[in-house]
Design a protein around this motif. Sequence first.
Motif, PDB file in Angstrom:
ATOM      1  N   VAL B  77       0.876  -1.172   0.000  1.00  0.00           N
ATOM      2  CA  VAL B  77       0.000   0.000   0.000  1.00  0.00           C
ATOM      3  C   VAL B  77       0.908   1.214   0.000  1.00  0.00           C
ATOM      4  CG1 VAL B  77      -1.775   1.277   1.265  1.00  0.00           C
ATOM      5  CG2 VAL B  77      -1.775  -1.221   1.323  1.00  0.00           C
ATOM      6  N   PHE B  78       0.682   2.130  -0.915  1.00  0.00           N
ATOM      7  CA  PHE B  78       1.475   3.362  -0.833  1.00  0.00           C
ATOM      8  C   PHE B  78       0.603   4.502  -0.339  1.00  0.00           C
ATOM      9  CE2 PHE B  78       0.168   5.323  -4.903  1.00  0.00           C
ATOM     10  CZ  PHE B  78      -0.082   4.232  -5.726  1.00  0.00           C
ATOM     11  N   LYS B  80      -0.674   8.129   0.084  1.00  0.00           N
ATOM     12  CA  LYS B  80      -0.740   9.235  -0.869  1.00  0.00           C
ATOM     13  C   LYS B  80      -0.426  10.532  -0.142  1.00  0.00           C
ATOM     14  CE  LYS B  80      -3.658   6.833  -4.076  1.00  0.00           C
ATOM     15  NZ  LYS B  80      -4.565   6.971  -5.221  1.00  0.00           N
ATOM     16  N   GLN B  87     -10.739  10.280  -3.317  1.00  0.00           N
ATOM     17  CA  GLN B  87     -10.434   9.517  -2.100  1.00  0.00           C
ATOM     18  C   GLN B  87     -11.722   9.275  -1.304  1.00  0.00           C
ATOM     19  OE1 GLN B  87      -7.075   8.982  -1.588  1.00  0.00           O
ATOM     20  NE2 GLN B  87      -7.311   7.706   0.212  1.00  0.00           N
ATOM     21  N   ASP B  88     -11.781   8.155  -0.670  1.00  0.00           N
ATOM     22  CA  ASP B  88     -12.939   7.852   0.153  1.00  0.00           C
ATOM     23  C   ASP B  88     -12.902   8.593   1.483  1.00  0.00           C
ATOM     24  OD1 ASP B  88     -14.430   6.071  -1.390  1.00  0.00           O
ATOM     25  OD2 ASP B  88     -12.911   4.533  -1.050  1.00  0.00           O
ATOM     26  N   PHE B 108      -1.891   9.932   3.453  1.00  0.00           N
ATOM     27  CA  PHE B 108      -3.198   9.309   3.631  1.00  0.00           C
ATOM     28  C   PHE B 108      -3.177   7.852   3.205  1.00  0.00           C
ATOM     29  CE2 PHE B 108      -3.570  13.783   2.777  1.00  0.00           C
ATOM     30  CZ  PHE B 108      -4.493  14.232   3.699  1.00  0.00           C
ATOM     31  N   VAL B 109      -3.830   7.014   4.015  1.00  0.00           N
ATOM     32  CA  VAL B 109      -3.996   5.595   3.655  1.00  0.00           C
ATOM     33  C   VAL B 109      -5.447   5.219   3.921  1.00  0.00           C
ATOM     34  CG1 VAL B 109      -3.400   3.206   4.256  1.00  0.00           C
ATOM     35  CG2 VAL B 109      -1.598   4.936   4.125  1.00  0.00           C
ATOM     36  N   SER B 110      -6.088   4.638   2.936  1.00  0.00           N
ATOM     37  CA  SER B 110      -7.474   4.202   3.110  1.00  0.00           C
ATOM     38  C   SER B 110      -7.566   3.134   4.190  1.00  0.00           C
ATOM     39  CB  SER B 110      -7.999   3.639   1.792  1.00  0.00           C
ATOM     40  OG  SER B 110      -9.212   2.936   2.026  1.00  0.00           O
ATOM     41  N   LYS B 112      -9.453   0.798   4.211  1.00  0.00           N
ATOM     42  CA  LYS B 112      -9.773  -0.494   3.584  1.00  0.00           C
ATOM     43  C   LYS B 112      -8.539  -1.390   3.468  1.00  0.00           C
ATOM     44  CE  LYS B 112     -13.425   0.752   0.300  1.00  0.00           C
ATOM     45  NZ  LYS B 112     -13.155   2.211   0.238  1.00  0.00           N
ATOM     46  N   TYR B 113      -7.348  -0.762   3.430  1.00  0.00           N
ATOM     47  CA  TYR B 113      -6.158  -1.528   3.051  1.00  0.00           C
ATOM     48  C   TYR B 113      -5.138  -1.673   4.171  1.00  0.00           C
ATOM     49  CZ  TYR B 113      -8.544  -0.579  -1.250  1.00  0.00           C
ATOM     50  OH  TYR B 113      -9.522  -0.484  -2.204  1.00  0.00           O
TER      51      TYR B 113
END
Lengths: 190, 190
Positions: B77-78, B80, B87-88, B108-110, B112-113
């Motif tokens: 996961v990268f 952002k 983005q969510d 930022f990291v979702s 979800k991941y």
Amino acid sequence: MKLLKDRIVAEGRVIGDSILKVDSFLNHQVDPEFIMELGREIARRYAAEGITRILTVEASGIAVAMAAGLILRVPLVFAKKKKAFTQDAGFYSSEIFSFTRGEAVGIFVSDKYLSSSDTVLIVDDFLAHGEAMRGLVDIVRQAGAKLAGAAIVIEKIFQKGGQTLRSEGVRIDSLAAIAKMGKDGIVFAE
Amino acid sequence: MKLLKDRIVAEGRVIGDSILKVDSFLNHQVDPEFIMELGREIARRYAAEGITRILTVEASGIAVAMAAGLILRVPLVFAKKKKAFTQDAGFYSSEIFSFTRGEAVGIFVSDKYLSSSDTVLIVDDFLAHGEAMRGLVDIVRQAGAKLAGAAIVIEKIFQKGGQTLRSEGVRIDSLAAIAKMGKDGIVFAE
């Protein structure tokens, strides 16, 4: 590419009628072995073109470019979106408008890593309006390099960027081309 | 890692006493097979740690994270650096100061991941003041995930970021650690 279309259908999320999110395997989370499959397909299509360098733009293009570079055994160069303080004086630059981010950004490539002796394959994750692609093509031309073509993971053909570039003689290979999308799902082009 | 140190000596350019440019193989132009060697070394060091996800930050960390992910057979996961319009809502975020760019940026990291069931290996190209690393560690903690450690291609140990993080109990593996550099060249730490 069936493998890719199947995954887009399974995991892609359509927002409105123009945004496709494939964050689960391509541009936020990355599935390395799947990306290698995309790289193998890109390398297969350009195996006879004498590619010496792959050009992409940070950030989402890097993983796919890395995969294609591994198979083709050539270096990749990723254009930077902001000239870092540590950037050298000699560079090619172009300006692109990002519809995702809603702003214009400059992209930069050092003249050390692209020259008139190169045959370049551009690789990117998406082709929509074609802004990023146009900037990359511009940079290849500034370098006086030969442009073999552009390999795109997902082309949204209804946004016309690819059509315009093809009419200008740029070879574009999309691994999945979307004709239309919306609340009823995704329609791929043949 | 001798292969890496040799290449830094051969191709790295030292500017002043704190900037090392390795644009020819790591963070502008990328040598894919060489990066795979780094990935293999990182994977070897963390093979027994039960890693489920690799976390990096765009853009220069992606190629190395991809290489490590291929060998460890886990997704990466990268983070952002700018929250895209697409983005969510659900994400982890942290703020870091970039000395290279001279400004603070959010990463930022979702959600979800990255989750509490993950065992995370952080991968990045450089560790200097440790700002980016601190942001990534912060995000792992927000997710409630287990942090196995951080694998860094080049650590500038004289800039203390690694020292501080190690004193807080973070495992850090640098493939090359630089004790000192300047006009007389580069001195690696043992």
